[in-house]
Design a protein around this motif. Structure first.
Motif, PDB file in Angstrom:
ATOM      1  N   ILE A  24       0.838  -1.195   0.000  1.00 28.19           N
ATOM      2  CA  ILE A  24       0.000   0.000   0.000  1.00 28.19           C
ATOM      3  C   ILE A  24       0.879   1.253   0.000  1.00 28.19           C
ATOM      4  CG2 ILE A  24      -1.831   1.281   1.183  1.00 28.19           C
ATOM      5  CD1 ILE A  24      -2.735  -1.454   0.262  1.00 28.19           C
ATOM      6  N   TYR A  25       0.479   2.239  -0.790  1.00 25.70           N
ATOM      7  CA  TYR A  25       1.159   3.538  -0.780  1.00 25.70           C
ATOM      8  C   TYR A  25       0.177   4.603  -0.299  1.00 25.70           C
ATOM      9  CZ  TYR A  25       4.995   1.410  -3.328  1.00 25.70           C
ATOM     10  OH  TYR A  25       6.052   0.612  -3.686  1.00 25.70           O
ATOM     11  N   THR A  26       0.627   5.436   0.614  1.00 22.98           N
ATOM     12  CA  THR A  26      -0.222   6.495   1.151  1.00 22.98           C
ATOM     13  C   THR A  26       0.435   7.853   0.909  1.00 22.98           C
ATOM     14  OG1 THR A  26       0.795   6.434   3.362  1.00 22.98           O
ATOM     15  CG2 THR A  26      -1.062   4.949   2.958  1.00 22.98           C
ATOM     16  N   TYR A  27      -0.388   8.822   0.541  1.00 20.78           N
ATOM     17  CA  TYR A  27       0.072  10.189   0.289  1.00 20.78           C
ATOM     18  C   TYR A  27      -0.828  11.136   1.066  1.00 20.78           C
ATOM     19  CZ  TYR A  27       2.169   7.851  -3.761  1.00 20.78           C
ATOM     20  OH  TYR A  27       2.860   6.988  -4.573  1.00 20.78           O
ATOM     21  N   SER A  28      -0.231  12.181   1.621  1.00 21.48           N
ATOM     22  CA  SER A  28      -1.000  13.165   2.369  1.00 21.48           C
ATOM     23  C   SER A  28      -0.438  14.554   2.087  1.00 21.48           C
ATOM     24  CB  SER A  28      -0.937  12.868   3.870  1.00 21.48           C
ATOM     25  OG  SER A  28      -1.710  13.781   4.606  1.00 21.48           O
ATOM     26  N   GLN A 115      -5.769  13.301   0.750  1.00 26.28           N
ATOM     27  CA  GLN A 115      -5.024  12.062   0.938  1.00 26.28           C
ATOM     28  C   GLN A 115      -5.362  11.065  -0.164  1.00 26.28           C
ATOM     29  OE1 GLN A 115      -6.639  11.722   5.005  1.00 26.28           O
ATOM     30  NE2 GLN A 115      -4.531  11.499   5.708  1.00 26.28           N
ATOM     31  N   TRP A 116      -4.398  10.219  -0.467  1.00 21.20           N
ATOM     32  CA  TRP A 116      -4.576   9.190  -1.493  1.00 21.20           C
ATOM     33  C   TRP A 116      -3.955   7.895  -0.992  1.00 21.20           C
ATOM     34  CZ3 TRP A 116      -0.992   8.576  -6.298  1.00 21.20           C
ATOM     35  CH2 TRP A 116      -1.493   7.585  -7.136  1.00 21.20           C
ATOM     36  N   MET A 117      -4.676   6.798  -1.164  1.00 19.43           N
ATOM     37  CA  MET A 117      -4.154   5.486  -0.806  1.00 19.43           C
ATOM     38  C   MET A 117      -4.417   4.535  -1.970  1.00 19.43           C
ATOM     39  SD  MET A 117      -4.983   2.962   2.439  1.00 19.43           S
ATOM     40  CE  MET A 117      -6.647   2.556   1.916  1.00 19.43           C
TER      41      MET A 117
END
Length: 212
Positions: A24-28, A115-117
């Motif tokens: 999983i990649y998470t962006y904030s 945010q993006w996951m």
């Protein structure tokens, strides 16, 4: 006992038939900087089985490994390309937060968060291969669900009215839907398998060392 201790310390896992694994990649991203320690305008993190494997933030502006085996097994070219990708995404987030704020008639008095996951889950098969199980690609705005990709049907799902313009636009771009499905079901699984093998190879070397 020493082997068990090594397993715990490394957080590694053997690939066993039937096990489920995830990448999983998470962006904030924040709409503006905040003067708080450890809080950055933009952050990105990769997670293998819920454990951090890489990290990037808008202050250092460099993608770095968070596990020893990531640093040892992946060439510098991987990190250089990853850094460029994260910098591009940082700019993409900045542009799109501005778009959403204008769409929702928000001013810059408050701090807003986008945010993006995205990532995938796979099951280990009897022959050692990894079978795709689930894919996820979802956006969150100010703590609420905003937009997500329905991988089974190849459409975007708007959770709020403000997401409808984006849904209509993205649903109309066939290449985007094909790319998203292809990434979730194929490329993501490929990287998941590769990272698992890198992690397992380190475990084998530790086991060999422990037996000496």
């Amino acid at each position: 006992m020493l082997l068990i201790a090594s397993l715990v310390l490394l957080g590694t896992q053997l690939m066993v038939n039937g096990e489920r694994h995830s990448l999983i990649y998470t962006y904030s991203a924040l709409s503006k900087p905040v003067d708080l320690p450890g809080i950055h305008e933009f952050t990105a993190m990769g997670l293998l089985d819920d454990r951090p494997i890489d990290y990037y933030d808008s202050e250092t502006k460099v993608k770095v490994p968070k596990q020893p085996w990531m640093k040892e097994r992946l060439k510098q070219d991987y990190w250089d390309k990853g850094t460029q990708s994260r910098r591009s995404k940082q700019q993409w987030f900045k542009v799109n937060i501005d778009i959403l704020m204008k769409r929702m008639r928000q001013n810059d008095t408050d701090v807003h968060v986008l945010q993006w996951m995205h990532g995938c889950e796979g099951d280990v098969q009897p022959d050692g291969s990894l079978k795709f199980v689930n894919g996820m690609d979802m956006y969150n705005y100010d703590g609420d669900d905003f937009l997500s990709f329905d991988d089974a049907n190849g459409v975007w799902i708007a959770s709020v009215e403000a997401a409808l313009p984006t849904k209509r636009k993205w649903d109309g771009v066939q290449v985007l839907k094909e790319y998203t499905q292809g990434y979730l079901e194929s490329e993501c699984v490929k990287w998941l398998k590769e990272f698992m093998e890198c992690r397992q190879q380190q475990l084998k070397e530790v086991c060999k060392y422990d037996k000496k």
